[in-house]
Design a protein around this motif. Structure first.
Motif, PDB file in Angstrom:
ATOM      1  N   ASP A   2       0.868  -1.226  -0.060  1.00  0.00           N
ATOM      2  CA  ASP A   2      -0.212   0.035   0.153  1.00  0.00           C
ATOM      3  C   ASP A   2       0.882   1.389  -0.034  1.00  0.00           C
ATOM      4  O   ASP A   2       0.474   2.293  -0.801  1.00  0.00           O
ATOM      5  CB  ASP A   2      -0.996  -0.164   1.158  1.00  0.00           C
ATOM      6  CG  ASP A   2      -2.132  -1.124   1.000  1.00  0.00           C
ATOM      7  OD1 ASP A   2      -2.213  -1.538  -0.056  1.00  0.00           O
ATOM      8  OD2 ASP A   2      -2.639  -1.324   2.164  1.00  0.00           O
ATOM      9  N   ARG A   3       2.053   1.104   0.712  1.00  0.00           N
ATOM     10  CA  ARG A   3       2.891   2.182   0.548  1.00  0.00           C
ATOM     11  C   ARG A   3       3.297   2.564  -0.668  1.00  0.00           C
ATOM     12  O   ARG A   3       3.618   3.762  -1.071  1.00  0.00           O
ATOM     13  CB  ARG A   3       3.901   2.194   1.822  1.00  0.00           C
ATOM     14  CG  ARG A   3       3.427   1.999   3.124  1.00  0.00           C
ATOM     15  CD  ARG A   3       4.596   1.825   4.112  1.00  0.00           C
ATOM     16  NE  ARG A   3       3.994   1.466   5.329  1.00  0.00           N
ATOM     17  CZ  ARG A   3       4.895   1.262   6.617  1.00  0.00           C
ATOM     18  NH1 ARG A   3       5.994   0.468   6.258  1.00  0.00           N
ATOM     19  NH2 ARG A   3       4.364   0.965   7.934  1.00  0.00           N
ATOM     20  N   TRP A   4       3.810   1.449  -1.217  1.00  0.00           N
ATOM     21  CA  TRP A   4       4.478   1.511  -2.547  1.00  0.00           C
ATOM     22  C   TRP A   4       3.424   2.195  -3.685  1.00  0.00           C
ATOM     23  O   TRP A   4       4.023   3.147  -4.419  1.00  0.00           O
ATOM     24  CB  TRP A   4       5.057   0.203  -2.921  1.00  0.00           C
ATOM     25  CG  TRP A   4       5.604   0.252  -4.341  1.00  0.00           C
ATOM     26  CD1 TRP A   4       5.626  -0.731  -5.458  1.00  0.00           C
ATOM     27  CD2 TRP A   4       6.817   0.885  -4.829  1.00  0.00           C
ATOM     28  NE1 TRP A   4       6.383  -0.239  -6.520  1.00  0.00           N
ATOM     29  CE2 TRP A   4       7.089   0.723  -5.907  1.00  0.00           C
ATOM     30  CE3 TRP A   4       7.562   2.028  -4.063  1.00  0.00           C
ATOM     31  CZ2 TRP A   4       8.015   1.313  -6.912  1.00  0.00           C
ATOM     32  CZ3 TRP A   4       8.641   2.500  -4.845  1.00  0.00           C
ATOM     33  CH2 TRP A   4       9.052   2.226  -6.117  1.00  0.00           C
ATOM     34  N   HIS A   5       2.238   1.864  -3.579  1.00  0.00           N
ATOM     35  CA  HIS A   5       1.239   2.277  -4.347  1.00  0.00           C
ATOM     36  C   HIS A   5       0.847   3.625  -4.280  1.00  0.00           C
ATOM     37  O   HIS A   5       0.776   4.567  -5.288  1.00  0.00           O
ATOM     38  CB  HIS A   5      -0.119   1.242  -4.275  1.00  0.00           C
ATOM     39  CG  HIS A   5       0.156   0.021  -4.914  1.00  0.00           C
ATOM     40  ND1 HIS A   5       0.964  -0.355  -5.959  1.00  0.00           N
ATOM     41  CD2 HIS A   5      -0.330  -1.137  -4.477  1.00  0.00           C
ATOM     42  CE1 HIS A   5       0.701  -1.802  -6.128  1.00  0.00           C
ATOM     43  NE2 HIS A   5      -0.123  -2.100  -5.230  1.00  0.00           N
ATOM     44  N   ALA A   6       1.090   4.014  -2.966  1.00  0.00           N
ATOM     45  CA  ALA A   6       0.768   5.509  -2.593  1.00  0.00           C
ATOM     46  C   ALA A   6       1.884   6.315  -3.187  1.00  0.00           C
ATOM     47  O   ALA A   6       1.775   7.382  -3.545  1.00  0.00           O
ATOM     48  CB  ALA A   6       0.839   5.622  -0.905  1.00  0.00           C
ATOM     49  N   ILE A   7       3.154   5.861  -2.799  1.00  0.00           N
ATOM     50  CA  ILE A   7       4.478   6.686  -3.805  1.00  0.00           C
ATOM     51  C   ILE A   7       4.182   6.835  -5.069  1.00  0.00           C
ATOM     52  O   ILE A   7       4.574   7.923  -5.592  1.00  0.00           O
ATOM     53  CB  ILE A   7       5.783   5.951  -3.313  1.00  0.00           C
ATOM     54  CG1 ILE A   7       6.014   6.001  -1.743  1.00  0.00           C
ATOM     55  CG2 ILE A   7       6.624   6.340  -3.940  1.00  0.00           C
ATOM     56  CD1 ILE A   7       7.047   5.407  -1.047  1.00  0.00           C
TER      57      ILE A   7
END
Length: 782
Positions: free
Chosen positions: A384-389
């Motif tokens: 989820d963090r990677w997608h947010a970035i």
């Protein structure tokens, strides 16, 4: 022994002398922090920071533990001082679309000021404005307007009474309004029965009079209604005048204070308009209504004014009032903050709801206008963090997250206005992770176009030692530690070279050396010297040396059969390195070889038992090549040979013992015994050239320790590849033992040199015996 092969004591440790430096303790140095020995990476980083085009974010490669994060933080904080401080970020109520809170950007520091100003304004609205509206002076003005209306009403009624009196009609006021009653000649009200007895002409005359009065009454009612509207307008105008006098002055002040922000000006206009629409909440009637509602629903605690002014609060999302230059944010706060921010939910009357005051910032908001440093591994572990970035970098905006894992159909959710992003993102990670992302994520190569490599080692130069000494000075002052004298600093540098296994290198992670200073302070009082540093190193290793102690016990109790005196055929002391986490130590291991006639060649017992790795197997094949090249040019290589690492019960890999295995085979074939007081290490190629190995210092020290425990006889020693000579950083007691001719270290280039040292025989004699044995095996085979 050949002086070109046996090393002298001053060749066993490459280190600086105190005379190479101009200070005696770190107390004399100015002290400084910074990145040491990464000039190439820093130059690349400096250039990368100047590229503002889309996609030019940075991935910094380097193994963990090289101090990248702290180094980059220090570097960026200096770089950012000359950059503009980004704007403060606030969210306010959207009077047109409450579900979409408005985003306002203000000059750094003004966000905090505006929030304070609005908080003061809210307190004024709650506590002072109602008092003003209910003051004696205002009530007098209000009463004058009402009295005027009453006078007008009385005037209209008097006019109606006079007209009715002329027509002999009585005016009656009832609950339903104004009524009329005709009077007889005697002045009494005509009853219904009397009315029915009147003549038609009398009835028509009376009906005509009543019709005139009804018409007049309707006209007067309209006139009264009009007067009431005028009165209400006058009351409204009065309240607006009071509002504008009292509140308008505040708005004029605030507009002047924030005149450079059109967003604030527009917002204040909206607040003013909203208050004007709700002036009815500040009169005495509104207070009475509140009391009645509280009596009916005491649990609600309704206060309409407080409910109103909640809309005027300011949500200060990011405050840059204390910032100098651009922000440098790391993921150390990732557990406290999300990347994108979030919207909290409140419960009111058992219903979930949210509003603009529940918006919380994320690391993206904190870093906007500056730099965000994230450890790639932490990000990839949460997709989820990677997608947010990727969403932030691709869209160019920061979108605040809505609450997760909730049925939002039952919740009043909001959609905050997104913030335009301006972040230089820096990922720290390994080479392996970089290549995985580059090869398997198409977006990665578009969003992180710059890769910078940080070395995990730096050059061991006098300049670097000066730099490290200045860093030591800083932490000693900051943490109230004793200063470190020059010999102590050189001991720290020596320890650093041991970590890198290269006297010409130091670890890039200076933190581990600074930690050694902290640990050494326990063993010193006024100054940290060489002895206290050595004691700290000893205690470090002691904590990690559990496995080492177990092996030493087994060697001492002859559980592990290691000979350090005498000579034996087909038996040699090899040297192994054991690694437990980051701790390395060496110990001897017995390697044996048996040879006999046959045609199976060399049998690797480690491989046959499933304990040998591919590289070790490759080493065995190289030995076969050596034997064939040297001894089987004119005949087939006919022999059976078993090679074994005795008492080894775990996996073995690598070829660092291939020369030692060859010594054992040549000894077995020639029946020339091998000295057990000499241990050996080294890789060999098919032509008999000795090749370098790893862990040379630990291997030498491991055999020395066993010999020392048994009492040095003066003839013990170790054979190493000549290439490893430049890597020697041996402990002082070994250097002293070599200096006193109690221990010997030989650096060789060929298998011939090694065989001569380890047997005491000329290699030509050994080779002749080997050749004769192989010819005999070949003849017996046929």
């Amino acid at each position: 022994m050949n002086n070109n092969i046996e090393l002298k004591w001053n060749e066993l440790k490459l280190s600086y002398q105190p005379s190479d430096f101009s200070f005696t303790t770190t107390e004399e140095l100015p002290g400084s922090n910074g990145i040491i020995g990464q000039e190439g990476a820093l130059n690349a980083l400096e250039l990368a920071l100047k590229i503002n085009a889309k996609g030019y974010n940075i991935y910094i490669c380097g193994e963990s533990g090289v101090g990248k994060l702290s180094s980059i933080m220090n570097f960026l904080e200096k770089q950012t001082l000359s950059r503009n401080i980004p704007q403060d970020i606030i969210y306010v109520y959207n009077f047109i679309s409450p579900e979409a809170p408005r985003l306002i950007l203000l000059k750094a520091g003004n966000g905090k000021k505006f929030k304070q100003d609005m908080d003061e304004f809210i307190q004024f609205i709650i506590h002072e404005l109602p008092i003003i509206f209910q003051s004696t002076e205002v009530n007098k003005k209000r009463q004058l307007i009402l009295d005027k209306l009453e006078d007008e009403k009385e005037k209209f009624l008097m006019e109606l009474h006079e007209k009715a009196q002329l027509l002999d009609i009585l005016v009656k006021s009832t609950k339903e309004g104004i009524g009329f009653a005709p009077l007889g000649k005697d002045g009494d009200i005509i009853t219904k029965e009397a009315y029915n007895n009147l003549s038609k002409k009398q009835k028509d005359s009376l009906d005509n009079k009543l019709s005139q009065l009804n018409t007049l009454a309707d006209e007067m009612t309209e006139r009264i209604n009009l007067k009431e509207k005028v009165c209400l307008q006058e009351l409204d105008d009065m309240e607006k005048e009071i509002f504008l006098n009292e509140v308008g002055a505040i708005f004029i002040h605030l507009k002047g204070k924030y005149k450079l922000s059109s967003q604030i000006i527009n917002y204040l206009d909206d607040v003013c308009d909203d208050l004007l629409e709700h002036l009815n909440l500040f009169g005495s009637e509104a207070e009475e209504n509140n009391k009645e509602i509280k009596q009916l629903f005491p649990w609600t605690g309704v206060n309409e004014v407080k409910k109103l002014v909640k809309k005027y609060r300011v949500n200060l999302l990011v405050d840059h009032s204390g910032l100098q230059g651009a922000p440098v944010i790391t993921d150390s706060d990732l557990d406290q903050y999300t990347l994108t921010g979030k919207v909290l939910l409140d419960t009111e009357l058992n219903m979930l709801h949210s509003d603009f005051t529940n918006i919380r910032s994320g690391l993206f908001h904190q870093a906007n206008g500056g730099y965000l440093i994230l450890r790639a591994q932490n990000i990839i572990e949460n997709l989820d963090r990677w997608h947010a970035i990727k969403k932030m970098l691709k869209t160019g905006h920061i979108y605040v997250e809505n609450p997760e894992d909730l049925n939002l159909a039952t919740a009043s959710s909001i959609k905050p206005e997104p913030l335009k992003s301006n972040i230089k993102l820096i990922l720290l990670g390994s080479y392996t992770l970089y290549h995985a992302l580059y090869n398997y994520d198409d977006d990665f190569k578009k969003l992180f176009k710059i890769r910078i490599d940080f070395d995990d080692q730096i050059d061991n130069t006098k300049e670097q030692i000066y730099s490290i000494s200045n860093m030591i000075k800083v932490i000693c002052d900051k943490e109230s530690l004793p200063p470190v004298n020059l010999k102590g600093v050189l001991k720290i540098a020596e320890y650093g070279s041991r970590i890198t296994q290269n006297p010409k290198k130091l670890p890039a992670n200076i933190g581990t050396l600074l930690d050694l200073v902290r640990e050494s302070s326990i063993y010193s009082k006024e100054i940290i010297d060489e002895e206290s540093i050595s004691e700290a190193i000893k205690q470090r290793e002691k904590i990690k040396a559990k496995a080492e102690r177990k092996i030493d016990e087994k060697i001492s109790n002859n559980v592990y059969l290691i000979d350090t005196q005498g000579a034996k055929i087909g038996q040699v002391n090899g040297l192994a390195v054991y690694t437990i986490d980051e701790y390395m130590f060496g110990r001897p291991v017995k390697i044996t070889a048996t040879t006999y006639k046959g045609k199976l060649g060399i049998i690797d017992i480690e491989k046959e038992s499933g304990l040998g790795g591919d590289i070790h197997t490759k080493g065995i094949q190289i030995i076969t090549g050596f034997l064939g090249h040297h001894f089987a040019q004119d005949m087939p290589l006919s022999l059976n040979c078993n090679i074994c690492f005795e008492q080894s019960y775990s996996g073995i890999d690598g070829d660092s013992a291939s020369s030692v295995e060859l010594y054992a085979i040549l000894s077995s074939l020639s029946h020339v015994p091998i000295k057990q007081n000499i241990a050996a290490t080294g890789s060999v190629n098919q032509y008999g050239q000795i090749q370098p190995i790893g862990g040379v210092n630990e291997k030498i020290e491991g055999f020395f320790k066993v010999c020392k425990e048994r009492g040095l006889k003066g003839d013990e020693g170790v054979i190493i590849p000549i290439q490893n000579k430049k890597e020697l950083m041996l402990e002082d007691e070994i250097v002293d033992a070599v200096k006193m001719n109690l221990f010997h270290i030989y650096a060789i280039s060929t298998i011939e040199e090694g065989m001569t040292i380890i047997t005491g025989y000329e290699y030509s004699q050994i080779a002749k015996c080997v050749q004769e044995k192989l010819i005999k095996f070949n003849q017996q085979r046929h």
